[in-house]
Design an enzyme around this catalytic site. Structure first.
Site, mmCIF file in Angstrom:
data_model
loop_
_atom_site.group_PDB
_atom_site.id
_atom_site.type_symbol
_atom_site.label_atom_id
_atom_site.label_comp_id
_atom_site.label_asym_id
_atom_site.label_seq_id
_atom_site.Cartn_x
_atom_site.Cartn_y
_atom_site.Cartn_z
ATOM 1 N N ASN A 20 -39.311 -16.792 34.088
ATOM 2 C CA ASN A 20 -38.203 -16.679 35.275
ATOM 3 C C ASN A 20 -38.167 -15.142 35.216
ATOM 4 O OD1 ASN A 20 -35.800 -16.611 36.453
ATOM 5 N ND2 ASN A 20 -34.661 -17.286 34.931
ATOM 6 N N GLU B 174 -31.636 -24.301 26.978
ATOM 7 C CA GLU B 174 -31.160 -22.825 27.057
ATOM 8 C C GLU B 174 -30.065 -22.566 26.591
ATOM 9 O OE1 GLU B 174 -34.428 -20.390 29.507
ATOM 10 O OE2 GLU B 174 -32.601 -20.841 30.868
ATOM 11 N N GLY C 26 -31.502 -13.574 26.713
ATOM 12 C CA GLY C 26 -31.368 -12.123 26.646
ATOM 13 C C GLY C 26 -30.604 -11.334 25.664
ATOM 14 N N HIS D 72 -29.741 -23.083 36.168
ATOM 15 C CA HIS D 72 -29.904 -21.799 35.203
ATOM 16 C C HIS D 72 -28.507 -21.551 34.882
ATOM 17 C CE1 HIS D 72 -30.857 -18.014 33.345
ATOM 18 N NE2 HIS D 72 -31.945 -18.705 33.011
ATOM 19 N N SER E 275 -34.827 -15.965 24.415
ATOM 20 C CA SER E 275 -35.293 -14.764 23.686
ATOM 21 C C SER E 275 -36.484 -15.555 23.027
ATOM 22 C CB SER E 275 -34.286 -14.250 22.595
ATOM 23 O OG SER E 275 -33.095 -13.759 23.038
ATOM 24 N N GLU F 2 -27.377 -18.542 34.602
ATOM 25 C CA GLU F 2 -26.653 -17.487 35.145
ATOM 26 C C GLU F 2 -26.292 -18.050 36.579
ATOM 27 O OE1 GLU F 2 -30.185 -15.031 34.924
ATOM 28 O OE2 GLU F 2 -29.644 -14.686 32.649
ATOM 29 N N LYS G 298 -36.186 -13.687 37.275
ATOM 30 C CA LYS G 298 -34.873 -13.526 37.847
ATOM 31 C C LYS G 298 -34.744 -12.682 38.916
ATOM 32 C CE LYS G 298 -33.301 -14.053 32.971
ATOM 33 N NZ LYS G 298 -32.485 -14.223 31.945
HETATM 34 C C1 PEP Z 1 -33.944 -17.246 30.827
HETATM 35 O O1 PEP Z 1 -33.262 -16.307 31.414
HETATM 36 O O2 PEP Z 1 -34.326 -18.375 31.271
HETATM 37 C C2 PEP Z 1 -34.339 -16.756 29.524
HETATM 38 C C3 PEP Z 1 -34.576 -17.520 28.629
HETATM 39 O O3 PEP Z 1 -34.339 -15.502 29.329
HETATM 40 P P1 PEP Z 1 -34.746 -14.532 28.006
HETATM 41 O O4 PEP Z 1 -36.086 -14.896 27.473
HETATM 42 O O5 PEP Z 1 -34.805 -12.953 28.534
HETATM 43 O O6 PEP Z 1 -33.755 -14.687 26.908
#
Ligand code: PEP
Length: 254
Positions: free
Chosen positions: A13, A170, A176, A100, A215, A102, A15
């Site tokens: 992703n 998630e 992040g 998601h 992460s 976000e 973003k």
């Molecule tokens: C995400 O945004 O779906 C995500 C898992 O981000 P990251 O891998 O940077 O934690």
């Protein structure tokens, strides 16, 4: 394949990152993935909508898939600035991320909205990746399973199948941040999600892939993929660096 016969999926992703020069990243991915590896793991890149067409062209003829990061639930209409599932499919997208954290946090997406979007994805022949996850406070209050099960119960459309639906667990606090739950915590949530899916769609629950996201890096990918009921990864930051994303894909191939 996992023990249950589910083919792993590693999804990136991007973003709101990537100008046209980022197509080079998809080309590097294509060059770095053998057909043998792509027989053992599904690979997906979800760039910003502006790059979907060029990414689709860059992976043409390979098994790498391109997807969207969001969609409007309706097929068309007076919704300025929005993009429908049909539009994504028209560009050659095969998947779309739905709900998601976000989007939930910054765009006030609700579980009902996620449900409508998942239906929209299915209507257009896209596979919807429905995201669920608890906040730090919810985990500390011991409410993780209640939260993710409720998100799943409302978000997943009736009659969902492994072909049109993927779930991504998630934890919001792991996105992040460099933090991840322990393998035991992930196993507990994924088992609970699988059980809830069983209540929702019966035996088909065994065919739905449940990804872990938050992460995921080349250094922890192998340990995460070894967790029971983890069928792949949704990767944010590390999907922007070809070497890191390739490292993760290699760790998830079975
Ligand atoms: C995400 O945004 O779906 C995500 C898992 O981000 P990251 O891998 O940077 O934690």
């Amino acid at each position: 394949m996992t023990m249950a016969g589910r083919r792993p999926l590693v999804a990136g992703n991007w973003k709101m990152n990537g100008l046209r020069g980022a197509i080079a990243m998809v080309e590097a991915l294509r060059n770095g993935l053998s057909t043998d590896l792509l027989d053992r793991v599904d690979v997906l890149v979800c760039p910003p909508s502006t790059l979907i067409s060029s990414c689709v062209a860059a992976v043409y003829g390979s098994r790498i898939a391109i997807g969207g990061q969001n969609l409007h639930a309706k097929p068309n209409g007076a919704f300025t600035g929005s993009i429908s599932a049909e539009m994504l499919a028209d560009l050659g997208a095969k998947y779309v991320i739905v709900g998601h954290s976000e989007r939930r946090a910054y765009h006030h997406e609700t579980d009902d909205g996620v449900h409508a979007k998942a239906l929209g994805a299915r209507r257009a022949g896209l596979c919807g990746i429905i995201c669920v996850g608890e906040t730090k406070e919810e985990r500390e209050e011991g409410r993780t399973l209640d939260i993710v099960r409720a998100q799943l119960a409302i978000g997943v459309p009736k009659g969902a199948t492994g072909a049109d639906t993927v779930i991504a667990y998630e934890p919001v606090w792991a996105i992040g941040t460099g933090l991840t739950p322990t393998p035991a915590d992930i196993a507990e949530v994924h088992a609970s999600l699988r059980e809830m899916l069983g209540q929702l769609i019966g035996a088909e629950a065994q065919n739905v892939r449940i990804l872990y996201g938050g992460s995921v890096k080349p250094g922890n990918a192998r340990e995460l993929m070894a967790v029971e009921n983890v069928d792949g990864a949704l990767v944010g930051g590390a999907s922007l660096v070809a070497e890191d994303f390739l490292g993760i894909i290699n760790a998830y191939a079975r």
